[in-house]
Design a protein around this motif. Sequence first.
Motif, PDB file in Angstrom:
ATOM      1  N   UNK A 142       0.878  -1.170   0.000  1.00 32.75           N
ATOM      2  CA  UNK A 142       0.000   0.000   0.000  1.00 32.75           C
ATOM      3  C   UNK A 142       0.917   1.223   0.000  1.00 32.75           C
ATOM      4  N   UNK A 143       0.991   1.920  -1.146  1.00 36.83           N
ATOM      5  CA  UNK A 143       1.904   3.057  -1.296  1.00 36.83           C
ATOM      6  C   UNK A 143       1.091   4.340  -1.373  1.00 36.83           C
ATOM      7  N   UNK A 144       1.535   5.354  -0.634  1.00 38.08           N
ATOM      8  CA  UNK A 144       0.836   6.647  -0.620  1.00 38.08           C
ATOM      9  C   UNK A 144       1.815   7.780  -0.893  1.00 38.08           C
TER      10      UNK A 144
ATOM     11  N   UNK B 194      -3.287   7.098  -3.203  1.00 39.51           N
ATOM     12  CA  UNK B 194      -3.082   5.744  -2.686  1.00 39.51           C
ATOM     13  C   UNK B 194      -3.129   4.728  -3.817  1.00 39.51           C
ATOM     14  N   UNK B 195      -2.134   3.835  -3.836  1.00 41.84           N
ATOM     15  CA  UNK B 195      -2.091   2.727  -4.791  1.00 41.84           C
ATOM     16  C   UNK B 195      -1.811   1.449  -4.019  1.00 41.84           C
ATOM     17  N   UNK B 196      -2.606   0.413  -4.278  1.00 34.98           N
ATOM     18  CA  UNK B 196      -2.448  -0.874  -3.606  1.00 34.98           C
ATOM     19  C   UNK B 196      -2.148  -1.936  -4.654  1.00 34.98           C
ATOM     20  N   UNK B 197      -1.211  -2.815  -4.348  1.00 34.12           N
ATOM     21  CA  UNK B 197      -0.883  -3.906  -5.258  1.00 34.12           C
ATOM     22  C   UNK B 197      -0.705  -5.195  -4.467  1.00 34.12           C
TER      23      UNK B 197
ATOM     24  N   UNK C 142       5.589  -2.935  -8.483  1.00 33.16           N
ATOM     25  CA  UNK C 142       4.400  -2.788  -9.327  1.00 33.16           C
ATOM     26  C   UNK C 142       3.565  -1.587  -8.868  1.00 33.16           C
ATOM     27  N   UNK C 143       3.451  -1.387  -7.554  1.00 34.60           N
ATOM     28  CA  UNK C 143       2.692  -0.252  -7.031  1.00 34.60           C
ATOM     29  C   UNK C 143       3.356   1.065  -7.419  1.00 34.60           C
ATOM     30  N   UNK C 144       4.687   1.117  -7.359  1.00 35.06           N
ATOM     31  CA  UNK C 144       5.398   2.342  -7.740  1.00 35.06           C
ATOM     32  C   UNK C 144       5.249   2.621  -9.234  1.00 35.06           C
ATOM     33  N   UNK C 145       5.301   1.570 -10.045  1.00 35.62           N
ATOM     34  CA  UNK C 145       5.099   1.751 -11.488  1.00 35.62           C
ATOM     35  C   UNK C 145       3.695   2.265 -11.778  1.00 35.62           C
TER      36      UNK C 145
END
Length: 149
Positions: free
Chosen positions: A47-49, A82-85, A97-100
Amino acid sequence: AAAGGSVIRDLRLPGGRTLPGRLLTSRFSRSGGPGGQHVNKTETKADVRLDLAASAAILGGDAVARMRTRLAGRLDADGNVRVVCQEHRSRAQNLDAALSRMEALLAGALARPKSRRPTRPTRGSSERRLASKRARARIKSSRRAGGEE
């Protein structure tokens, strides 16, 4: 600012701009899906924010305002993107993958929409349209007059 001691790489954006990894926070939790006992024991879901308020210093206020409107559905309560992978079985792959995905999202949100220039129909297209209307009117009037074809 990464949880678990992993270092988050910088985000590369179009136009040669980079957002430093310190503006990003990552959290890991247990992922769903297949994987047996492994999935129940390891925290691989990433979970990247991105802190939009802090990124305004780098990107500029108007760009951040555009991102806020375009990515409104991805903002959390604090106004972070927010991006979740959780598609991979390893934490490192999910983080990458979340950072991409984050890079792709931000690139799309930063792209300025092209301004539409109104155009006028060409003379040829107008004449063709009117000619087809006249032909259609002739066909219909011949039907009305009771002419046999």
